[in-house]
Motif scaffolding. Sequence first.
Motif, short mmCIF file in Angstrom:
data_model
loop_
_atom_site.label_atom_id
_atom_site.label_comp_id
_atom_site.label_asym_id
_atom_site.label_seq_id
_atom_site.Cartn_x
_atom_site.Cartn_y
_atom_site.Cartn_z
N ARG A 155 0.85 -1.16 0.00
CA ARG A 155 -0.15 0.04 0.04
C ARG A 155 1.01 1.16 0.03
NH1 ARG A 155 -3.64 3.01 1.38
NH2 ARG A 155 -5.74 2.09 1.33
N ILE A 156 0.52 2.19 -0.86
CA ILE A 156 1.34 3.32 -1.21
C ILE A 156 0.70 4.47 -0.91
CG2 ILE A 156 3.26 4.53 -2.38
CD1 ILE A 156 3.11 1.48 -3.67
N ASN A 157 0.82 5.51 -0.25
CA ASN A 157 -0.04 6.65 -0.14
C ASN A 157 0.82 7.87 -0.64
OD1 ASN A 157 -2.13 5.35 1.36
ND2 ASN A 157 -1.17 5.81 2.98
N GLY A 158 -0.13 8.74 -1.12
CA GLY A 158 0.36 10.13 -1.47
C GLY A 158 1.41 10.18 -2.68
N ILE A 180 -2.22 10.32 -5.47
CA ILE A 180 -3.08 9.22 -5.45
C ILE A 180 -2.58 8.18 -4.46
CG2 ILE A 180 -3.88 9.13 -8.03
CD1 ILE A 180 -1.37 7.46 -8.71
N ASP A 181 -3.38 7.38 -4.21
CA ASP A 181 -2.98 6.20 -3.24
C ASP A 181 -2.92 4.92 -3.83
OD1 ASP A 181 -2.87 8.11 -1.23
OD2 ASP A 181 -4.73 7.66 -0.59
N LEU A 182 -1.76 3.91 -3.62
CA LEU A 182 -2.32 2.44 -4.49
C LEU A 182 -2.55 1.73 -3.47
CD1 LEU A 182 1.18 2.85 -6.66
CD2 LEU A 182 -1.01 3.66 -7.15
N GLU A 183 -3.52 0.72 -3.79
CA GLU A 183 -3.93 -0.24 -3.03
C GLU A 183 -3.11 -1.56 -3.40
OE1 GLU A 183 -6.37 -0.35 -0.67
OE2 GLU A 183 -6.85 1.62 -0.99
N PRO A 184 -2.77 -2.52 -2.47
CA PRO A 184 -2.00 -3.65 -2.75
C PRO A 184 -2.99 -4.16 -3.92
CG PRO A 184 -2.22 -3.51 -0.62
CD PRO A 184 -2.96 -2.46 -0.99
N GLY A 185 -2.18 -4.69 -5.06
CA GLY A 185 -2.87 -5.33 -6.07
C GLY A 185 -3.37 -4.52 -7.21
N SER A 186 -3.63 -3.26 -6.98
CA SER A 186 -4.47 -2.58 -7.56
C SER A 186 -3.30 -2.29 -9.20
CB SER A 186 -4.86 -1.13 -7.39
OG SER A 186 -3.47 -0.50 -6.89
N GLY A 234 10.97 -2.13 -4.80
CA GLY A 234 10.08 -3.33 -5.10
C GLY A 234 8.61 -3.35 -4.29
N ALA A 235 8.32 -2.04 -4.08
CA ALA A 235 6.96 -1.96 -3.54
C ALA A 235 5.72 -1.73 -4.64
CB ALA A 235 6.94 -0.35 -3.14
N VAL A 236 6.34 -1.49 -5.96
CA VAL A 236 5.38 -1.75 -7.15
C VAL A 236 6.17 -2.55 -8.18
CG1 VAL A 236 4.16 0.46 -6.92
CG2 VAL A 236 6.11 0.14 -8.53
N LYS A 237 5.42 -3.35 -9.10
CA LYS A 237 6.11 -3.87 -10.01
C LYS A 237 5.43 -3.55 -11.65
CE LYS A 237 3.32 -8.13 -9.41
NZ LYS A 237 3.66 -9.44 -8.80
N LEU A 238 6.31 -3.42 -12.59
CA LEU A 238 5.91 -2.83 -13.83
C LEU A 238 5.24 -4.25 -14.45
CD1 LEU A 238 8.75 -0.67 -14.95
CD2 LEU A 238 6.82 -0.09 -13.70
#
Lengths: 186, 218
Positions: free
Chosen positions: B177-180, B191-197, B213-217
């Motif tokens: 989960r990543i905010n802001g 924007i905020d990212l929900e896990p899996g979104s 590694g918090a997000v993957k392309l």
Amino acid sequence: MDPCEVEFLSEKELVSIVPNFSFDTIHLISGSVGPFRAGLPVKVPIWLAVNLKQQQKCRIINQDWMDADSLNEAKEEEKLSKLFTKMPSNHYMEEAQLLLNVASDDISDADRIKTAIKDIWDIRMSKLRTSIDAFLKSEGLHAKLDHLTAMEINSVRPLLPHALDQMLRIQTGGRATQSHYSGTSQ
Amino acid sequence: MEDNGDVTMTAEDDGQEEEEVTAQSVLLAIEEAWLNEKFAPEILPHRSDLVDCMLQQITHMEENMKRLDKEDLRLMIHRMELDRIKYVITNYLRARLEKIEKYTIHILSQEATRSSEECYLTVAELQFAKEFLANIEMLFKTIALQHMPGNFQTFEVDTLTVKPNLQAYVFLRANDRINGIIVPGSMDEEIDLEPGSQHIIQYSAVADLVKSGAVKLI
């Protein structure tokens, strides 16, 4: 990315097979498969299932979601919903393609399943085109793409990011000229 | 042929803690690194830890396979799996080499500012980049530059630099989960990212998240 690479990724998904041989657990690097007992279903990655099927060493059991009636329900839902509905698998198109190709004799109703999946794909792709069009016209900077599957994302990859890149170039180019212009006119 | 799933390696975490990793999780991490490298416009920090570990696994497996009977069912299955893994690894390394060839000068100048712990290239890649640049310079000089009038003979590194477009749009899936995240180009849209979104956004907004590694392309 090449569509076969998307297919390559989908081959990691698991599928149930009924082997006609018995064998102990096999320790693969990606995890163990088996033990295989003749006549008893076991879950294996699709790449292995396809290979065993080609050697006539197993029967492939349909994925739970690959059922003509429930797919047709999903299709109706997809038609009614404005947003993309959640697909049973992130690789539904590739999985269906792979399994139906190699094991159409194991899967009853193969033709109806094929038609239903093709219909769902078509509805979703036309929805995708419409929303990309709207997104580009609104000059959006970010979009949420929930429930889009791997192949769907890949199919818009050459177009959507590239279009956005070009729009950005035009905008920043336009801004640079503008500031240049206002700078010299003063 | 036993125990291959349980072979372990140790990886150093941020907190210098030793963590046990299975071959399976290394493979997943390589696949993620492969896709990230494929889709990121710039070169990412190298993951030779993963590659080396996996190559070791492959050699180990190939040794074991020699002991198997030719008719053994496992031989075919293991060989198929190894082919799949090798494809991922070569494709990953090739993606990096392509970037090194394309952005040689930029990558080398960036790399010069990094300390040896945080460098993005492996030793071999760095050597390749340097040789590649030297060869290009040599080519330019022998073919064209030496025949030019005196003041055009220098090899101008600055004008030849190609930089990756960090503003390129990329598709991503959030792991955590990543905010802001501030959307680049907007006034102060967050924007905020929900896990899996899943999202499409400019690479520059998420470059650090890809590296951590918090997000993957995708």
